[in-house]
Design an enzyme around this catalytic site. Structure first.
Site, PDB file in Angstrom:
ATOM      1  N   SER B  11      21.244  56.995  77.857  1.00  9.24           N
ATOM      2  CA  SER B  11      21.873  58.290  78.166  1.00  9.24           C
ATOM      3  C   SER B  11      22.781  58.136  79.374  1.00  9.24           C
ATOM      4  CB  SER B  11      20.807  59.342  78.462  1.00  9.24           C
ATOM      5  OG  SER B  11      21.404  60.502  79.018  1.00  9.24           O
ATOM      6  N   HIS B  12      23.748  59.054  79.506  1.00  5.51           N
ATOM      7  CA  HIS B  12      24.585  59.091  80.703  1.00  5.51           C
ATOM      8  C   HIS B  12      23.762  59.361  81.956  1.00  5.51           C
ATOM      9  CE1 HIS B  12      28.044  59.050  78.189  1.00  5.51           C
ATOM     10  NE2 HIS B  12      28.870  59.316  79.169  1.00  5.51           N
ATOM     11  N   SER B  13      22.591  59.968  81.754  1.00  2.00           N
ATOM     12  CA  SER B  13      21.765  60.382  82.890  1.00  2.00           C
ATOM     13  C   SER B  13      20.468  59.579  82.914  1.00  2.00           C
ATOM     14  CB  SER B  13      21.461  61.876  82.755  1.00  2.00           C
ATOM     15  OG  SER B  13      20.245  62.186  83.384  1.00  2.00           O
ATOM     16  N   ASP B  72      23.358  58.728  73.664  1.00  2.00           N
ATOM     17  CA  ASP B  72      23.836  60.121  73.655  1.00  2.00           C
ATOM     18  C   ASP B  72      25.305  60.186  73.234  1.00  2.00           C
ATOM     19  OD1 ASP B  72      24.700  59.369  76.241  1.00  2.00           O
ATOM     20  OD2 ASP B  72      23.606  60.942  77.298  1.00  2.00           O
ATOM     21  N   ILE B  73      26.257  60.103  74.157  1.00  2.00           N
ATOM     22  CA  ILE B  73      27.650  60.333  73.762  1.00  2.00           C
ATOM     23  C   ILE B  73      28.601  59.364  74.456  1.00  2.00           C
ATOM     24  CG2 ILE B  73      27.412  62.814  73.262  1.00  2.00           C
ATOM     25  CD1 ILE B  73      28.311  63.368  76.146  1.00  2.00           C
TER      26      ILE B  73
END
Lengths: 198, 134
Positions: B11-13, B72-73
């Site tokens: 994930s980005h986070s 995720d993206i």
């Protein structure tokens, strides 16, 4: 003919351009993206510069491969894998030749651009870096100056486009009227090529 | 291939990756039976994707039965695809799985815990797209 020294000058000129224009790139990205394009590229090319100084690659292909490697591992945003793939695929296409012609470089860039298009799934007109890179690679057969002009025109032409890829695509119609940050940094990449040729 | 399929959540986070890892483990009731690793954020702890964290996580969970990577993206997708294209960055049998991040992670861990192979884990995670909520 273009040797490793030319390619090192190209990457140096690009790093300087990214440092100079980082604020503008981030501003463009703030309008339709997540406001990190300038800082991300700065981080990547700063790491690449250090690696190029340390390893001193001695072929055109090796310069691009090493730079691409650094971008993939240090950028942190989508521009890392995209520019990393562009340079690594182009570097691979140049093989281990000590010198290459401008036409060979144009051909290698086209291979890199095709890999970027495949990775991101974008087409020309989607308001991405491809809109600057594709016309530039075509014009590179003519001259470095023609390539730089084509890249700048391509980047400017993204202003009225509707973004179809990346975070900007979530904005739909609101992405219209802004120049694409990726196409803008791609124009810097091609502009640096003309500087290296001077 | 024998052994259990490993799962990597990108994930980005960092918080999202770690939390979804805990959530999937908890809901699967698998304890430590399934190796699941989070690769969230950049190496500096910012929002983004770190190819090093992704590669490290994939090697950490590799038990020889393949590794399913859920993302995720944006740069998470592109980074994993780029590492796979490089060929030597990730363990053999590593696969980017096209699935919704949270629901897919739960499905993947539950399926891996049942001893399923990589194809079945991938299919279960992808099937999470079909789970309608209304």
């Amino acid at each position: 003919m273009l040797d490793a020294d030319f390619f090192l000058r190209w990457m140096n000129a690009l790093t300087e351009a990214v440092n100079r224009e980082a604020g503008r790139l981030t501003e463009l990205d703030a309008a339709i993206g997540d406001a990190d394009h300038g800082t991300n590229l700065q981080r990547g090319f700063t790491a690449a510069k250090a690696a190029l100084e340390k390893d001193a690659p001695d072929t055109p292909g090796a310069v691009l491969m090493l730079t691409g490697r650094q971008l993939i591992s240090t950028v942190g945003g989508a521009s890392g894998p995209l520019y990393g793939t562009l340079l690594r695929r182009a570097g691979k296409a140049l093989g281990d030749e000590a010198e290459v012609s401008r036409e060979q470089l144009a051909e290698a860039l086209r291979a890199g651009i095709a890999a970027v298009a495949q990775l991101g799934g974008a087409k020309p007109g989607d308001k991405t870096m491809l809109d600057a890179l594709e016309p530039a690679a075509a014009a590179l057969d003519e001259s470095f100056t023609a390539a730089r002009e084509a890249a700048e025109e391509g980047a400017a032409a993204t202003v009225p486009m509707l973004a179809r890829k990346g975070r900007a695509s979530y904005l739909g119609e609101r992405s219209i009227g802004h120049q694409d940050p990726g196409a803008t940094s791609s124009a810097l990449l091609i502009g640096a090529l003309e500087e290296a040729a001077r | 291939m024998t052994g259990v399929v490993g799962i990597v959540l990108v994930s980005h986070s960092a918080q999202v990756a770690a939390s979804v890892t805990d959530l999937a483990r908890g809901l699967a009731g698998a304890g430590d039976a399934v190796p699941v690793a989070a690769a969230g954020g950049t190496a500096d702890g910012d929002l983004g994707t770190s190819s090093e964290l992704v590669a490290r996580a994939a090697h950490e969970v590799d038990r020889g039965a393949g590794v399913a990577v859920l993302v995720d993206i944006g740069s998470a997708v592109l980074t994993v695809k780029t590492l796979l294209a490089e060929g030597d960055e990730l363990p053999d049998g590593t696969r980017l799985v096209d699935a919704p991040f949270v629901e897919g992670a739960v499905a993947a861990v539950v399926t891996a815990a049942a001893g399923a192979d990589l194809d079945a884990v991938e299919a279960a995670a992808a099937e999470a797209y079909d789970y309608r909520k209304v």
